[in-house]
Design a protein around this motif. Sequence first.
Motif, short mmCIF file in Angstrom:
data_model
loop_
_atom_site.label_atom_id
_atom_site.label_comp_id
_atom_site.label_asym_id
_atom_site.label_seq_id
_atom_site.Cartn_x
_atom_site.Cartn_y
_atom_site.Cartn_z
N CYS A 156 70.28 13.44 30.23
CA CYS A 156 69.93 13.19 31.63
C CYS A 156 70.63 14.10 32.65
CB CYS A 156 70.25 11.74 31.99
SG CYS A 156 69.51 10.52 30.89
N HIS A 157 71.66 14.83 32.23
CA HIS A 157 72.36 15.74 33.16
C HIS A 157 72.52 17.10 32.51
CE1 HIS A 157 73.51 12.36 35.72
NE2 HIS A 157 74.09 11.75 34.71
N LYS A 158 72.61 18.14 33.34
CA LYS A 158 72.89 19.47 32.80
C LYS A 158 74.23 19.45 32.09
CE LYS A 158 70.29 22.59 35.75
NZ LYS A 158 70.36 23.37 36.98
N SER A 159 74.31 20.22 31.03
CA SER A 159 75.57 20.29 30.29
C SER A 159 76.65 20.95 31.17
CB SER A 159 75.30 21.12 29.04
OG SER A 159 76.47 21.69 28.57
N PHE A 163 85.57 20.95 34.56
CA PHE A 163 85.58 20.54 35.95
C PHE A 163 84.95 21.56 36.91
CE2 PHE A 163 87.59 19.95 40.10
CZ PHE A 163 87.26 18.62 40.33
N PHE A 164 85.31 22.86 36.73
CA PHE A 164 84.85 23.88 37.68
C PHE A 164 83.51 24.53 37.30
CE2 PHE A 164 89.40 23.68 38.85
CZ PHE A 164 89.24 23.40 40.20
N ASP A 165 82.84 23.99 36.28
CA ASP A 165 81.50 24.48 35.94
C ASP A 165 80.60 24.36 37.18
OD1 ASP A 165 78.74 24.45 35.04
OD2 ASP A 165 79.54 24.29 33.00
N PRO A 166 79.86 25.42 37.54
CA PRO A 166 79.01 25.35 38.74
C PRO A 166 77.95 24.24 38.67
CG PRO A 166 78.78 27.49 37.62
CD PRO A 166 79.87 26.75 36.93
N ASN A 167 77.60 23.78 37.46
CA ASN A 167 76.65 22.66 37.35
C ASN A 167 77.31 21.32 37.63
OD1 ASN A 167 74.37 24.11 36.70
ND2 ASN A 167 74.80 24.07 34.50
N ILE A 169 80.37 19.87 40.22
CA ILE A 169 80.40 19.47 41.63
C ILE A 169 79.76 20.52 42.53
CG2 ILE A 169 81.93 18.79 43.52
CD1 ILE A 169 83.79 17.56 41.50
N GLY A 170 79.90 21.78 42.18
CA GLY A 170 79.29 22.85 42.97
C GLY A 170 80.00 23.05 44.30
N SER A 171 79.47 23.96 45.10
CA SER A 171 80.17 24.31 46.33
C SER A 171 79.83 23.38 47.48
CB SER A 171 79.87 25.76 46.72
OG SER A 171 78.48 25.93 46.73
N ASN A 172 78.74 22.64 47.36
CA ASN A 172 78.38 21.77 48.47
C ASN A 172 77.96 20.38 47.98
OD1 ASN A 172 78.09 21.17 51.12
ND2 ASN A 172 76.00 21.96 51.28
N PRO A 173 78.92 19.64 47.44
CA PRO A 173 78.57 18.37 46.80
C PRO A 173 78.07 17.33 47.80
CG PRO A 173 80.95 18.59 46.97
CD PRO A 173 80.36 19.89 47.44
N ASP A 174 77.09 16.54 47.37
CA ASP A 174 76.56 15.47 48.22
C ASP A 174 76.89 14.10 47.63
OD1 ASP A 174 75.01 15.58 45.99
OD2 ASP A 174 73.14 16.03 47.01
N ASN A 175 77.70 14.07 46.56
CA ASN A 175 78.04 12.82 45.87
C ASN A 175 76.82 12.16 45.23
OD1 ASN A 175 80.84 12.88 46.34
ND2 ASN A 175 80.54 12.14 48.42
N ILE A 176 75.78 12.95 45.02
CA ILE A 176 74.62 12.45 44.26
C ILE A 176 74.48 13.35 43.04
CG2 ILE A 176 72.11 12.14 44.23
CD1 ILE A 176 72.23 11.70 47.24
N ALA A 177 74.51 12.75 41.85
CA ALA A 177 74.46 13.55 40.62
C ALA A 177 73.08 14.16 40.45
CB ALA A 177 74.78 12.66 39.43
N GLU A 178 73.07 15.34 39.84
CA GLU A 178 71.80 15.97 39.46
C GLU A 178 71.32 15.32 38.17
OE1 GLU A 178 71.58 17.50 42.53
OE2 GLU A 178 73.51 18.14 41.80
N VAL A 179 70.06 14.88 38.14
CA VAL A 179 69.50 14.33 36.91
C VAL A 179 68.43 15.30 36.41
CG1 VAL A 179 68.25 12.42 35.85
CG2 VAL A 179 70.01 11.96 37.57
N VAL A 180 68.70 15.89 35.26
CA VAL A 180 67.76 16.83 34.65
C VAL A 180 67.60 16.40 33.19
CG1 VAL A 180 67.37 19.25 34.04
CG2 VAL A 180 68.59 18.70 36.15
#
Length: 296
Positions: A156-159, A163-167, A169-180
């Motif tokens: 359900c999420h990108k691998s 912690f610092f993987d761009p997938n 938190i990223g540079s502009n987190p919205d506190n909503i997880a990416e579901v892929v």
Amino acid sequence: MNIKFNMKKHNLLYLLLIPAFIMIITLYSCSKLEDNLVNSPKAGIHPDGWTNPVNANFHGKYFFSNKWDFKMCTQCHGADYNGGNTGKSCNDPSCHGSSTPEDCKLCHGDRSTTIFPPLALNGSSSVTYIGVGSHNTHLNKDSSIRFSARLRCVSCHKSISGFFDPNHIGSNPDNIAEVVFDSLAITTTNGITPNPVWNRTNPQSCAVTYCHGNFKNGNYRLNPTTMTNPVWTDPNSVYCGTCHGNPSTGNPLPGGTHVQGFTIYNCYFCHGSVINNAGNIINKSKHINGAVNMNQ
Ligand code: HEC
Ligand code: HEC
Ligand code: HEC
Ligand code: HEC
Ligand code: HEC
């Protein structure tokens, strides 16, 4: 003479006033600095409650509203979090357990063993909150998952590799997880390749996965508009019969190998490695595993 004397008097006045001005300016900027200290830890001395998880000033809560800016902290506490010249190490086991502040279970998880919500990022533990939802139902110990073996995050999420993987938190987190969806969720069976897309406001999006009915004779293939949709925030919305037919709920499997009159107590004739004569799933790793399993 008189004039000269007056000049001297004025000079003296100025000499007295200058230090007074300096003092006023210094005091003013100090009080400014102190105002800043209450809201932001920039100056190094943190607000009251900074180390108290139930306080509104707790540093974990600070991160939630300040884009998880660890780099800011490492300026003083050291890139290795060992404390830099502050004398306060973030790797102190009495604070973060035996690990660093990058430890997965600190921000989402139960803080001790699991790395998935609950708790959610905002601290919620309620399944009705979207950040918590059915994580437990998919990921907890095998014995507490009803229908399958435990899933992996990558369904359900990108691998993410750390912690610092761009997938992550990223540079502009919205506190909503990416579901892929990936992996098991998009398994190709009998020429059917599911292409599910997560939609926060549409529970039907999970029905499009392989797992919840997008396979030959699965409910999504047979009747996507009337099938019982899985609802992420309600684990009880999924039960025997919501993904494929189940004779014991008046939702018979379609024809072919499966004939009308089969009951849940007959399935073991042919699917004996998965289910027993009492209709119970006996090997969850062979159910919802990307294949139809028979007697072996
Ligand atoms: C400008 C330097 C500076 C920055 C930036 C900074 N700190 Fe600190 N921090 C300090 C100093 C100095 C101390 C020790 C004095 C104290 O306890 O206030 C400290 C202490 C702490 C403590 C221990 C407090 C206690 O009472 O035991 C924690 C926790 C902490 N910092 C967390 C953080 C976090 C999280 C960040 C980033 C959001 C951060 N710090 C950013 C300088 C800094
Ligand atoms: C069955 C699918 C599924 C699996 C497997 C799954 N997640 Fe999630 N996850 C979701 C959904 C759905 C959301 C909510 C997304 C949203 O808010 O739009 C979510 C949200 C999250 C969030 C954000 C929580 C919040 O407070 O909003 C985190 C963190 C997270 N997942 C971590 C994980 C980790 C770590 C794993 C593996 C151990 C994992 N998830 C496995 C579906 C899944
Ligand atoms: C300092 C807090 C923090 C730590 C530690 C942390 N995460 Fe996260 N994690 C987050 C936040 C915040 C999000 C939501 C990101 C967003 O806003 O898009 C998230 C989201 C996720 C998700 C959901 C998918 C996504 O990227 O949106 C997964 C999976 C995940 N984290 C795994 C991990 C793993 C594995 C670790 C340990 C290596 C870890 N996290 C450590 C804060 C953290
Ligand atoms: C007489 C043997 C037999 C019995 C009894 C039987 N099945 Fe099957 N089942 C099969 C075969 C063979 C397949 C593979 C069919 C195919 O791929 O066309 C299958 C496939 C399936 C599938 C995957 C969907 C599909 O049509 O391929 C499901 C779900 C399923 N069975 C559930 C059940 C349940 C539930 C029961 C008990 C009510 C049951 N089966 C009883 C032989 C049987
Ligand atoms: C979350 C969706 C879901 C639920 C709920 C569910 N199943 Fe299944 N079931 C599947 C999937 C997916 C397959 C495999 C279909 C395929 O690979 O073609 C399957 C296959 C089966 C099979 C065929 C043997 C095999 O390969 O596993 C049986 C028997 C079966 N299910 C019985 C049950 C019974 C009994 C229940 C209720 C206790 C149940 N299922 C609930 C999704 C589900």
